[in-house]
Design an enzyme around this catalytic site. Structure first.
Site, PDB file in Angstrom:
ATOM      1  N   CYS A   2      36.472  50.036  41.691  1.00  0.00           N
ATOM      2  CA  CYS A   2      37.114  50.799  42.497  1.00  0.00           C
ATOM      3  C   CYS A   2      38.281  50.796  43.066  1.00  0.00           C
ATOM      4  O   CYS A   2      38.115  49.952  43.506  1.00  0.00           O
ATOM      5  CB  CYS A   2      35.819  51.659  43.668  1.00  0.00           C
ATOM      6  N   ARG A  27      43.392  48.700  38.044  1.00  0.00           N
ATOM      7  CA  ARG A  27      41.706  47.950  38.784  1.00  0.00           C
ATOM      8  C   ARG A  27      40.864  48.558  37.696  1.00  0.00           C
ATOM      9  O   ARG A  27      39.392  47.644  37.698  1.00  0.00           O
ATOM     10  CB  ARG A  27      41.893  48.384  39.764  1.00  0.00           C
ATOM     11  N   TRP A  73      34.538  53.256  38.824  1.00  0.00           N
ATOM     12  CA  TRP A  73      33.985  53.021  38.097  1.00  0.00           C
ATOM     13  C   TRP A  73      33.202  53.064  37.734  1.00  0.00           C
ATOM     14  O   TRP A  73      32.482  52.842  39.350  1.00  0.00           O
ATOM     15  CB  TRP A  73      34.704  51.902  37.681  1.00  0.00           C
ATOM     16  N   ASN A  99      34.161  52.135  48.043  1.00  0.00           N
ATOM     17  CA  ASN A  99      34.234  51.209  46.679  1.00  0.00           C
ATOM     18  C   ASN A  99      32.853  49.549  46.937  1.00  0.00           C
ATOM     19  O   ASN A  99      32.896  49.797  48.423  1.00  0.00           O
ATOM     20  CB  ASN A  99      35.481  49.907  46.826  1.00  0.00           C
ATOM     21  N   GLY A 100      32.506  49.583  46.295  1.00  0.00           N
ATOM     22  CA  GLY A 100      31.304  48.641  46.577  1.00  0.00           C
ATOM     23  C   GLY A 100      29.995  49.164  46.130  1.00  0.00           C
ATOM     24  O   GLY A 100      29.894  50.530  45.220  1.00  0.00           O
ATOM     25  N   GLU A 475      40.889  31.225  24.958  1.00  0.00           N
ATOM     26  CA  GLU A 475      41.796  31.577  25.624  1.00  0.00           C
ATOM     27  C   GLU A 475      41.851  32.478  24.920  1.00  0.00           C
ATOM     28  O   GLU A 475      42.475  34.396  25.168  1.00  0.00           O
ATOM     29  CB  GLU A 475      42.349  31.129  26.357  1.00  0.00           C
ATOM     30  N   LYS A 479      41.663  36.588  24.685  1.00  0.00           N
ATOM     31  CA  LYS A 479      43.175  38.043  24.604  1.00  0.00           C
ATOM     32  C   LYS A 479      42.842  38.679  23.096  1.00  0.00           C
ATOM     33  O   LYS A 479      43.115  39.869  23.926  1.00  0.00           O
ATOM     34  CB  LYS A 479      44.449  37.287  24.657  1.00  0.00           C
ATOM     35  N   GLU A 482      39.881  41.029  23.635  1.00  0.00           N
ATOM     36  CA  GLU A 482      40.035  42.313  25.186  1.00  0.00           C
ATOM     37  C   GLU A 482      40.965  43.448  24.665  1.00  0.00           C
ATOM     38  O   GLU A 482      40.818  44.252  24.855  1.00  0.00           O
ATOM     39  CB  GLU A 482      40.560  41.725  26.509  1.00  0.00           C
ATOM     40  N   HIS A 498      29.072  23.319  11.665  1.00  0.00           N
ATOM     41  CA  HIS A 498      27.443  24.048  11.632  1.00  0.00           C
ATOM     42  C   HIS A 498      27.250  25.157  11.739  1.00  0.00           C
ATOM     43  O   HIS A 498      26.169  25.558  12.532  1.00  0.00           O
ATOM     44  CB  HIS A 498      27.222  23.333  13.061  1.00  0.00           C
ATOM     45  N   LYS A 597      39.943  44.963  35.798  1.00  0.00           N
ATOM     46  CA  LYS A 597      40.700  43.805  36.611  1.00  0.00           C
ATOM     47  C   LYS A 597      40.278  43.440  37.261  1.00  0.00           C
ATOM     48  O   LYS A 597      40.356  41.866  37.053  1.00  0.00           O
ATOM     49  CB  LYS A 597      42.373  44.127  37.244  1.00  0.00           C
TER      50      LYS A 597
HETATM   51  C1  G6P Z   1      37.714  40.617  34.169  1.00  0.00           C
HETATM   52  C2  G6P Z   1      39.632  40.367  34.107  1.00  0.00           C
HETATM   53  C3  G6P Z   1      40.103  38.958  33.698  1.00  0.00           C
HETATM   54  C4  G6P Z   1      39.417  37.643  33.971  1.00  0.00           C
HETATM   55  C5  G6P Z   1      37.842  37.699  34.656  1.00  0.00           C
HETATM   56  C6  G6P Z   1      38.084  36.977  36.109  1.00  0.00           C
HETATM   57  O1  G6P Z   1      36.970  40.004  33.353  1.00  0.00           O
HETATM   58  O2  G6P Z   1      39.496  41.627  33.503  1.00  0.00           O
HETATM   59  O3  G6P Z   1      41.203  39.741  33.588  1.00  0.00           O
HETATM   60  O4  G6P Z   1      39.531  36.901  33.540  1.00  0.00           O
HETATM   61  O5  G6P Z   1      37.667  38.891  35.320  1.00  0.00           O
HETATM   62  O6  G6P Z   1      38.715  37.898  37.151  1.00  0.00           O
HETATM   63  P1  G6P Z   1      39.332  36.339  38.163  1.00  0.00           P
HETATM   64  O7  G6P Z   1      39.825  37.996  39.314  1.00  0.00           O
HETATM   65  O8  G6P Z   1      38.010  35.869  39.486  1.00  0.00           O
HETATM   66  O9  G6P Z   1      40.233  35.532  38.015  1.00  0.00           O
END
Ligand code: G6P
Length: 602
Positions: A2, A27, A73, A99-100, A475, A479, A482, A498, A597
């Site tokens: 949010c 966000r 959200w 928000n919250g 990582e 990506k 995602e 394994h 995000k």
């Molecule tokens: C979400 C975002 C990721 C991020 C993760 C942790 O899943 O989409 O890109 O790595 O949160 O976020 P932070 O702000 O705690 O690093």
């Protein structure tokens, strides 16, 4: 997650709020809405993308020079028109954006229902405007009614509130959800974060937990909710330019942010030098060290673990934040280093609170000055990557890794485990790494674009690595899933036999992260193993490595660096691979479906 925006001034509020909402889009959201006040309260909201909602409802014809806006959200109640914010009271005079989570909303609903109030949404938020209405009917003015309401709320909230009865003020309240006040000339803003107000002002006040702000067009008075005491706080001058928060000619924020990595790393390394001693002291005095994080930050933490072990001889435990409370023990001898780009991730904040309650000391590494995690920590460290808008983290990952590498070198110096000469050389190499990152980007980009075109239709991808190559592989896989929505799995190359090897057959793409160092020859065997089963190996290896080239379908050559610094270079082709495949598949890499995000719910 949010997002809140609020405006009070002389201009038409709706246009500014709409612009602010667009800047909060990254966000993550499912619905959006705006409320303004002129001679009456106006409200428009719906589910969907902001542009579509605007096309349907036309926010531009909303009159008034005060108002609030929201991107939602869903947490309580599905995404829908009725659940979108703002929410209003039964009399249609008070509008609230939130928000919250309000944990005791059912109890409050019950109380309000028994006092004749009705509810029209499934949200926790709707109790707020009605409770304010309840207190105003008891004779409280707007401010007092907000204070009485907030003191009855349990949970976390950032609130923006307007009332038709007092249309010259906007009230903001903060508890555990981010909120800032933007100070303009004859106009003021509230917002969940800085980019939303940047086109209008660079002077902001970061609100703290338990505070409310009474904002008119000329001033913002901050008070403690509990005591009503006025809080004096100097505004921060934001050095981020509007351009920094915009795309700068790149088609997507993600690509821009990938290319900003040399700067993000350079700035972070520069700033880290001042902070490192405090963090080193804390860690050197610890009996047990946890590195706690989610998502990409978790992968940075894993890299930190390798570096701390190999350079400083220190053992750390890396834990995914949401698993911390069930699996970890914290006490007075524990130090928890929480790594979070946003500093707002609920799972990470929870782990911090659990550890703290057990007596642990808390340090944090975050990219957002004044974020929630900084208030929970005994020691605050920052990455200086600048605002990251793309949902998939890129430059903040590199900044976190650079910080942790710098930390490992400093700890090694303090523990005198390696020769001064060796550590000096490493430090010099690390400070040159921004140039190596720049070179790597230039070298790999055309090649990766080409590979992406050829593999865009793959349905599965495997990523393998050994040692520090394994978190790099993790990582890379994250990506790809995602933003390209391709099933991708990272596995330590030694674990192939394994299980995962059963899935390798003709045409299955396998990205092999071949880093120099002790694991190199074993990794080479794994590459052969995959090739022998028909897997299409896309290998990342150091420039000039002829051996790897013999066994692979594609070879991406990376300029040479020390093994421990390879995460900063090897990650670049993997970020680019995910980016170009996403674009090839016609997706929006900046706004992946179902992801946010900043995830501020557990
Ligand atoms: C979400 C975002 C990721 C991020 C993760 C942790 O899943 O989409 O890109 O790595 O949160 O976020 P932070 O702000 O705690 O690093």
């Amino acid at each position: 997650m949010c997002g809140i925006i609020g405006y009070i001034g002389k201009r038409q509020a709706a246009a500014i709020l709409l612009d602010g909402l667009k800047r909060l889009e990254y966000r993550g959201y499912d619905s959006a809405g705006i409320a303004t006040i002129s001679d009456k309260l106006h409200m428009k909201k719906d589910k969907g993308k902001i542009e579509e909602i605007d096309r349907r409802l036309n926010f531009a014809d909303m009159p008034g020079t005060i108002g609030i806006g929201h991107t939602r959200w869903a947490t309580h109640g599905e995404p829908s028109q009725k659940n979108a914010h703002p929410h209003i009271d039964n009399a249609g005079k008070i509008a609230v954006v939130h928000n919250g989570i309000i944990e005791n909303y059912e109890h409050l609903r019950h109380f309000l229902r028994s006092n004749g109030y009705s509810f029209y949404s499934d949200t926790d938020t709707e109790v707020v405007p009605n409770l304010i209405n309840y207190f105003m009917r008891q004779g409280h003015d707007f401010e007092e009614a907000v204070r009485s309401t907030v003191s009855r709320l349990k949970g976390s909230y950032a609130l923006g509130i307007v009332s038709l009865d007092e249309p010259d003020k906007l009230i903001a309240v903060r508890k555990e959800s981010p909120l800032i006040i933007g100070l303009g000339v004859d106009e003021m803003f509230i917002a969940s974060d800085v980019p939303a107000v940047l086109p209008y002002t660079k002077r902001v006040i970061v609100m703290e937990d338990g505070e409310m702000a009474i904002v008119t067009s000329v001033k913002a008075i901050i008070k403690r909710v509990d005591s009503g005491e006025i809080v004096e706080r100097k505004p921060l001058e934001i050095t981020w330019t509007i351009e920094m928060a915009e795309k700068r000619g790149y088609p997507h924020f993600m690509l821009k942010e990938i290319h900003e990595q040399p700067d993000a790393v350079r700035e972070t390394l520069r700033a880290a030098q001042k902070e490192l001693d405090g963090l080193c002291d804390m860690l050197l005095n610890a009996k047990r060290i946890y590195l706690v994080a989610c998502g990409t930050a978790y992968h940075a933490a894993l890299i930190g673990k390798y570096a701390l072990a190999q350079l400083a001889g220190m053992s750390t435990e890396v834990v995914i934040s949401s698993e911390f409370q069930e699996s970890c023990m914290a006490d007075e001898g524990t130090v928890l280093l929480a790594i979070s780009q946003s500093g707002e991730t609920a799972d990470t904040l929870k782990a911090v609170r659990v550890a703290k309650a057990n007596g642990a000391k808390i340090a944090c590494l975050t990219n957002v000055v004044g974020s929630s995690i900084t208030r929970e920590s005994d020691l605050v460290c920052h990455t200086y990557a600048g605002p990251e808008i793309g949902v998939a983290a890129t430059k903040t990952f590199s900044a976190q890794v650079a910080y942790l590498l710098s930390l490992a070198i400093r700890l090694a110096e303090k523990r005198s485990l390696k020769s001064k000469k060796e550590l000096n050389e490493l430090a010099i190499q690390l400070h040159k790494i921004p140039e190596t990152i720049l070179d790597t980007l230039q070298i790999v980009e055309p090649k990766v674009k080409d590979i992406a075109r050829r593999h865009k239709d793959a349905t599965n991808f495997f990523f393998i690595g050994r040692g520090i190559g394994y978190p790099i592989a993790m990582e890379g896989a994250l990506k790809l899933k995602e933003i390209a929505y391709i099933h991708s799995e990272a596995t330590p190359a030694g674990e192939l036999k394994h299980g995962p090897l059963a899935l390798i057959q003709r045409g299955v793409p396998v990205v092999a992260v071949v880093v120099p160092g002790a694991s190199y020859s074993r990794m080479l065997s794994n590459v052969e193993e995959v090739g022998a089963r028909g897997g299409e190996v896309i290998a990342l290896a150091v420039e000039g490595d002829v051996e790897v080239g013999k066994h692979v379908t594609e070879l991406i050559q990376i300029p040479k660096t020390h093994e421990l610094f390879t995460p900063l270079t090897y990650i670049l082709p993997l970020q680019l691979l995910a980016y170009f495949i996403s674009v090839e598949r016609g997706l929006d890499p900046d706004r992946p479906r179902h992801l946010a995000k900043s995830v501020t719910v557990e």
